[in-house]
Design a protein around this motif. Structure first.
Motif, mmCIF file in Angstrom:
data_model
loop_
_atom_site.group_PDB
_atom_site.id
_atom_site.type_symbol
_atom_site.label_atom_id
_atom_site.label_comp_id
_atom_site.label_asym_id
_atom_site.label_seq_id
_atom_site.Cartn_x
_atom_site.Cartn_y
_atom_site.Cartn_z
ATOM 1 N N GLU A 12 0.831 -1.202 0.000
ATOM 2 C CA GLU A 12 0.000 0.000 0.000
ATOM 3 C C GLU A 12 0.868 1.255 0.000
ATOM 4 O OE1 GLU A 12 -3.206 2.644 0.234
ATOM 5 O OE2 GLU A 12 -3.191 0.504 -0.257
ATOM 6 N N GLY A 13 1.949 1.237 0.777
ATOM 7 C CA GLY A 13 2.832 2.397 0.827
ATOM 8 C C GLY A 13 3.431 2.724 -0.524
ATOM 9 N N LEU A 14 3.814 1.705 -1.278
ATOM 10 C CA LEU A 14 4.396 1.928 -2.595
ATOM 11 C C LEU A 14 3.374 2.538 -3.551
ATOM 12 C CD1 LEU A 14 7.268 1.161 -3.773
ATOM 13 C CD2 LEU A 14 6.060 -0.635 -5.016
ATOM 14 N N LEU A 15 2.151 2.027 -3.506
ATOM 15 C CA LEU A 15 1.102 2.533 -4.393
ATOM 16 C C LEU A 15 0.770 3.992 -4.099
ATOM 17 C CD1 LEU A 15 -1.269 -0.567 -4.379
ATOM 18 C CD2 LEU A 15 0.195 0.183 -6.259
ATOM 19 N N ARG A 16 0.875 4.381 -2.840
ATOM 20 C CA ARG A 16 0.539 5.750 -2.464
ATOM 21 C C ARG A 16 1.659 6.741 -2.785
ATOM 22 N NH1 ARG A 16 -3.918 6.729 0.487
ATOM 23 N NH2 ARG A 16 -5.073 4.961 1.354
ATOM 24 N N ARG A 17 2.902 6.308 -2.727
ATOM 25 C CA ARG A 17 4.019 7.243 -2.843
ATOM 26 C C ARG A 17 4.549 7.400 -4.268
ATOM 27 N NH1 ARG A 17 6.976 8.534 1.708
ATOM 28 N NH2 ARG A 17 8.143 9.840 0.236
ATOM 29 N N LEU A 18 4.430 6.372 -5.102
ATOM 30 C CA LEU A 18 5.042 6.430 -6.425
ATOM 31 C C LEU A 18 4.028 6.797 -7.498
ATOM 32 C CD1 LEU A 18 7.473 3.360 -6.502
ATOM 33 C CD2 LEU A 18 7.852 5.667 -5.612
ATOM 34 N N SER A 19 4.526 7.487 -8.522
ATOM 35 C CA SER A 19 3.700 7.779 -9.694
ATOM 36 C C SER A 19 3.655 6.547 -10.592
ATOM 37 C CB SER A 19 4.289 8.964 -10.454
ATOM 38 O OG SER A 19 5.548 8.616 -11.008
ATOM 39 N N LEU A 20 2.805 6.594 -11.614
ATOM 40 C CA LEU A 20 2.697 5.464 -12.528
ATOM 41 C C LEU A 20 4.018 5.239 -13.262
ATOM 42 C CD1 LEU A 20 0.946 3.289 -13.823
ATOM 43 C CD2 LEU A 20 0.212 4.976 -15.522
ATOM 44 N N ARG A 21 4.700 6.321 -13.633
ATOM 45 C CA ARG A 21 5.991 6.183 -14.313
ATOM 46 C C ARG A 21 7.019 5.514 -13.409
ATOM 47 N NH1 ARG A 21 10.058 11.162 -15.998
ATOM 48 N NH2 ARG A 21 11.619 9.877 -17.089
ATOM 49 N N GLN A 22 7.072 5.927 -12.149
ATOM 50 C CA GLN A 22 8.009 5.317 -11.216
ATOM 51 C C GLN A 22 7.645 3.862 -10.937
ATOM 52 O OE1 GLN A 22 7.384 8.131 -8.083
ATOM 53 N NE2 GLN A 22 9.109 9.444 -8.669
ATOM 54 N N LEU A 23 6.349 3.580 -10.786
ATOM 55 C CA LEU A 23 5.908 2.206 -10.551
ATOM 56 C C LEU A 23 6.240 1.313 -11.738
ATOM 57 C CD1 LEU A 23 2.469 2.423 -8.725
ATOM 58 C CD2 LEU A 23 4.448 1.068 -8.025
ATOM 59 N N ALA A 24 6.158 1.856 -12.948
ATOM 60 C CA ALA A 24 6.502 1.065 -14.127
ATOM 61 C C ALA A 24 7.953 0.591 -14.046
ATOM 62 C CB ALA A 24 6.279 1.884 -15.395
ATOM 63 N N GLY A 25 8.859 1.467 -13.580
ATOM 64 C CA GLY A 25 10.248 1.064 -13.417
ATOM 65 C C GLY A 25 10.419 -0.012 -12.378
ATOM 66 N N VAL A 26 9.721 0.125 -11.245
ATOM 67 C CA VAL A 26 9.810 -0.884 -10.184
ATOM 68 C C VAL A 26 9.243 -2.214 -10.661
ATOM 69 C CG1 VAL A 26 8.997 -1.499 -7.872
ATOM 70 C CG2 VAL A 26 9.769 0.839 -8.339
ATOM 71 N N LEU A 27 8.101 -2.182 -11.338
ATOM 72 C CA LEU A 27 7.495 -3.417 -11.843
ATOM 73 C C LEU A 27 8.400 -4.080 -12.878
ATOM 74 C CD1 LEU A 27 3.767 -2.291 -12.227
ATOM 75 C CD2 LEU A 27 4.737 -3.757 -10.458
ATOM 76 N N ALA A 28 9.038 -3.283 -13.731
ATOM 77 C CA ALA A 28 9.964 -3.849 -14.720
ATOM 78 C C ALA A 28 11.151 -4.524 -14.027
ATOM 79 C CB ALA A 28 10.446 -2.748 -15.664
ATOM 80 N N HIS A 29 11.634 -3.929 -12.946
ATOM 81 C CA HIS A 29 12.722 -4.527 -12.164
ATOM 82 C C HIS A 29 12.305 -5.905 -11.645
ATOM 83 C CE1 HIS A 29 16.171 -4.321 -9.263
ATOM 84 N NE2 HIS A 29 15.363 -5.076 -8.551
ATOM 85 N N GLU A 30 11.086 -6.009 -11.129
ATOM 86 C CA GLU A 30 10.618 -7.292 -10.606
ATOM 87 C C GLU A 30 10.328 -8.282 -11.727
ATOM 88 O OE1 GLU A 30 10.915 -7.860 -7.546
ATOM 89 O OE2 GLU A 30 11.325 -5.777 -6.986
ATOM 90 N N VAL A 31 9.864 -7.796 -12.870
ATOM 91 C CA VAL A 31 9.655 -8.679 -14.030
ATOM 92 C C VAL A 31 10.979 -9.313 -14.448
ATOM 93 C CG1 VAL A 31 9.108 -8.701 -16.504
ATOM 94 C CG2 VAL A 31 7.570 -7.567 -14.900
ATOM 95 N N SER A 32 12.060 -8.542 -14.375
ATOM 96 C CA SER A 32 13.377 -9.094 -14.695
ATOM 97 C C SER A 32 13.748 -10.220 -13.734
ATOM 98 C CB SER A 32 14.432 -7.983 -14.641
ATOM 99 O OG SER A 32 15.729 -8.509 -14.811
ATOM 100 N N HIS A 33 13.439 -10.053 -12.436
ATOM 101 C CA HIS A 33 13.704 -11.129 -11.477
ATOM 102 C C HIS A 33 12.931 -12.388 -11.855
ATOM 103 C CE1 HIS A 33 16.264 -8.970 -8.821
ATOM 104 N NE2 HIS A 33 15.348 -8.142 -8.341
ATOM 105 N N LEU A 34 11.662 -12.235 -12.259
ATOM 106 C CA LEU A 34 10.868 -13.390 -12.684
ATOM 107 C C LEU A 34 11.465 -14.019 -13.936
ATOM 108 C CD1 LEU A 34 7.182 -12.142 -12.244
ATOM 109 C CD2 LEU A 34 8.399 -13.775 -10.805
ATOM 110 N N ARG A 35 11.837 -13.176 -14.881
ATOM 111 C CA ARG A 35 12.330 -13.669 -16.169
ATOM 112 C C ARG A 35 13.568 -14.535 -16.007
ATOM 113 N NH1 ARG A 35 14.420 -9.595 -20.964
ATOM 114 N NH2 ARG A 35 14.571 -11.119 -22.653
ATOM 115 N N HIS A 36 14.447 -14.162 -15.083
ATOM 116 C CA HIS A 36 15.719 -14.863 -14.923
ATOM 117 C C HIS A 36 15.722 -15.852 -13.751
ATOM 118 C CE1 HIS A 36 17.696 -12.489 -18.006
ATOM 119 N NE2 HIS A 36 17.175 -11.401 -17.475
#
Length: 320
Positions: A123-147
């Motif tokens: 919840e804290g992440l959703l409240r503090r980050l913009s959609l652009r910033q969240l996209a970067g964080v989600l992409a970082h986690e997608v990379s962890h899944l991918r590898h």
């Protein structure tokens, strides 16, 4: 920019292999002293068994401990549009899944792997980050899944634990042999014993270095997936400003002392931001958005219910 990504990815991969090679060597020392070649085979057999089993552990077990709930598409349509794009660019064929953790902490983590996994956000992440910033964080986690970074770190943790246990057994054997050593019946291999004494600490440090290496790799992958390194850099700055408060209390500063950084699981934020901003400068300025300005809309339109252990353990298919 693509050649820079490729060079950085190759550099991180070589570091990854060297670290795993060093951990393998450290594990081999106590195993060899205990049972020769057979001990080495058994030790690496246990590592491979752990790697196999870790890929079979359902992601819902992790979610049960986090008290997570499923964010369906109607809960967060904007985030799912971002996830669809990231999955497509990453070449992941499974549909994306997001999970919600009702915590004020600013955190996101990947669960499972590319075959069966998802990303949990607080919840804290959703409240503090913009959609652009969240996209970067989600992409970082997608990379962890991918590898499959969860499995890689599970394997590294197993190697460290086996090295610690092996060194402990060697020490017990040494205590048992002390009477024969004092009687001069056997001679101790001092060089090997010194290596055994240092192996647990060295293996732990290499495990931490591997974790930092995977974080750097995920940053580079995220920048490639979003084509916006600055978005992730901005998100890291927000996370550092929030999560660095405890450092001010403990050390009177917002950054860890240099002599403690090698004990961290994540690289220093300023170093990560520096790499991302260097990529952003090489990429050039972003084209201006043609979309009209609108006040920020909520990224999550409805929060799911908190799920307990019984729900996740007993009804694994309902999360779909």
């Amino acid at each position: 920019m693509l050649s820079r990504f490729a060079a950085q990815r190759l550099h991180n991969t070589l570091q990854h292999l060297l670290i795993l090679g060093g951990m393998s060597l450290l594990l081999s020392v106590p195993a060899w002293l205990l049972a020769g070649g057979t001990g080495v085979v058994w030790a690496f057999g246990l590592v491979l068994l752990t790697l196999y089993l870790s890929g079979r552990v359902p992601a819902r077990l992790v979610l049960a401990n986090a008290g997570a709930g499923v964010l369906h598409r109607h809960h967060a349509p904007q985030l799912y549009r971002v996830m669809d794009l990231l999955y497509r660019r990453a070449g992941l064929s499974q549909p994306p899944w997001l999970f919600y953790v009702p915590s004020k902490d600013l955190n996101a983590f990947a669960v499972g792997d590319a075959r069966d996994g998802g990303i949990a956000v607080t919840e804290g992440l959703l409240r503090r980050l913009s959609l652009r910033q969240l996209a970067g964080v989600l992409a970082h986690e997608v990379s962890h899944l991918r590898h499959g970074d969860t499995r890689v770190m599970s394997m590294a943790a197993t190697m460290t634990r086996l090295t610690v246990w092996g060194a402990f057994l060697v020490q017990l054997a040494l205590i048992a042999m002390l009477p024969m050593v004092m009687a001069g019946e056997i001679r101790l291999p001092w060089l090997e014993l010194l290596a055994v004494g240092l192996a647990p600490t060295a293996s732990t440090l290499l495990q931490l270095a591997l974790s930092r290496n995977r974080e750097f790799t995920a940053d580079m992958e995220a920048a490639a997936l979003t084509r916006d390194p600055e978005g992730l850099a901005d998100a890291l700055g927000v996370l550092e400003a929030h999560n660095g408060l405890w450092l001010t209390t403990l050390f009177g500063r917002r950054q860890l002392p240099g002599w403690l950084r090698f004990l961290q699981t994540h690289p220093a934020t300023e170093e990560r931001v520096g790499r991302l901003m260097a990529l952003a400068r090489r990429q050039g300025p972003r084209p201006p958005s043609s979309r009209p300005y609108r006040p920020r809309e909520p990224l999550v339109e409805a929060r799911p219910e908190r799920r307990g252990h019984r729900y996740w353990l007993g009804r694994p298919d309902d999360r779909r």
